[in-house]
Design an enzyme around this catalytic site. Structure first.
Site, short mmCIF file in Angstrom:
data_model
loop_
_atom_site.label_atom_id
_atom_site.label_comp_id
_atom_site.label_asym_id
_atom_site.label_seq_id
_atom_site.Cartn_x
_atom_site.Cartn_y
_atom_site.Cartn_z
N GLU A 1 -6.80 -5.97 5.84
CA GLU A 1 -6.43 -6.93 4.79
C GLU A 1 -6.63 -8.37 5.27
OE1 GLU A 1 -2.59 -5.81 6.96
OE2 GLU A 1 -4.41 -4.80 6.33
N ASP B 1 -6.57 -1.10 -2.92
CA ASP B 1 -7.99 -1.49 -3.00
C ASP B 1 -8.22 -2.51 -4.11
OD1 ASP B 1 -8.60 0.15 -0.89
OD2 ASP B 1 -9.64 1.67 -2.08
N ASN C 1 0.83 -1.21 0.00
CA ASN C 1 0.00 0.00 0.00
C ASN C 1 0.87 1.26 0.00
OD1 ASN C 1 -2.75 0.34 -0.20
ND2 ASN C 1 -3.17 -0.07 1.94
#
Length: 186
Positions: free
Chosen positions: A92, A66, A57
């Site tokens: 996650e 995403d 990320n």
């Protein structure tokens, strides 16, 4: 009536992944545990986590993050379809309830999920940049009759932690729990 069904579905669904959300998952786990005890059936719970997701990320940004969440969720959702319940557990992390299924079955499904996810090299759609492969770690626990959902989650979570600790991209079974004895008051 149709509108109410849609509202109910929306309230039970994670908006990003379209999997069951945490609230609906918690309710399902309670209900299915009670049902398993009443019917004398087994049940297995798995928790799955995307490996090194924070670093991914940070490197690629939340939009790509995403997309990765949606991709992983699509594989988990397909292989964890009804009568199983696949959920976004948080961040996650994902979970699958395997009603009336044992650890061997759960292990084989989890390995299929893990292998499918890691076999695909992801690309950034806009630039075709190689994002590399994503891996997941998983832990699962076979529920013992009378076991609380808290205990079941803790055991599956400890198995997930063991997978992470052993180098990630693997599936680990929880340490078996001795049967819960219910003792009547004398």
């Amino acid at each position: 009536r149709e509108h109410l069904d849609q509202v109910r579905r929306d309230a039970m669904t994670d908006g990003l992944t379209n999997l069951t959300n945490r609230k609906a998952f918690d309710e399902s786990l309670e209900n299915l545990s009670a049902k398993a005890d009443a019917a004398g059936e087994g049940m297995t719970l798995a928790i799955i986590d995307i490996d090194h997701f924070k670093g991914f990320n940070d490197a690629w940004g939340h939009q790509i993050g995403d997309q990765v969440l949606r991709y992983v969720a699509s594989v988990i959702g397909r292989l964890g379809a009804t009568p199983r319940i696949a959920a976004r557990y948080g961040g996650e992390e994902f979970a699958i309830i395997f009603p009336n299924e044992n650890g061997r079955t759960a292990l084989s499904v989890l390995e299929e999920i893990r292998e499918e996810i890691s076999s695909r090299v992801l690309k950034r759609r806009s630039t075709n940049e190689d994002l590399g492969a994503i891996t997941v770690s998983a832990g699962y626990a076979e529920r013992v009759s009378g076991e609380t959902t808290t205990s079941l989650i803790e055991r599956a979570d400890a198995a997930l932690y063991a997978s992470k600790h052993a180098g990630r991209n693997r599936t680990t079974a929880a340490v078996p729990m001795v049967a819960v004895e219910t003792v009547a008051a004398a």
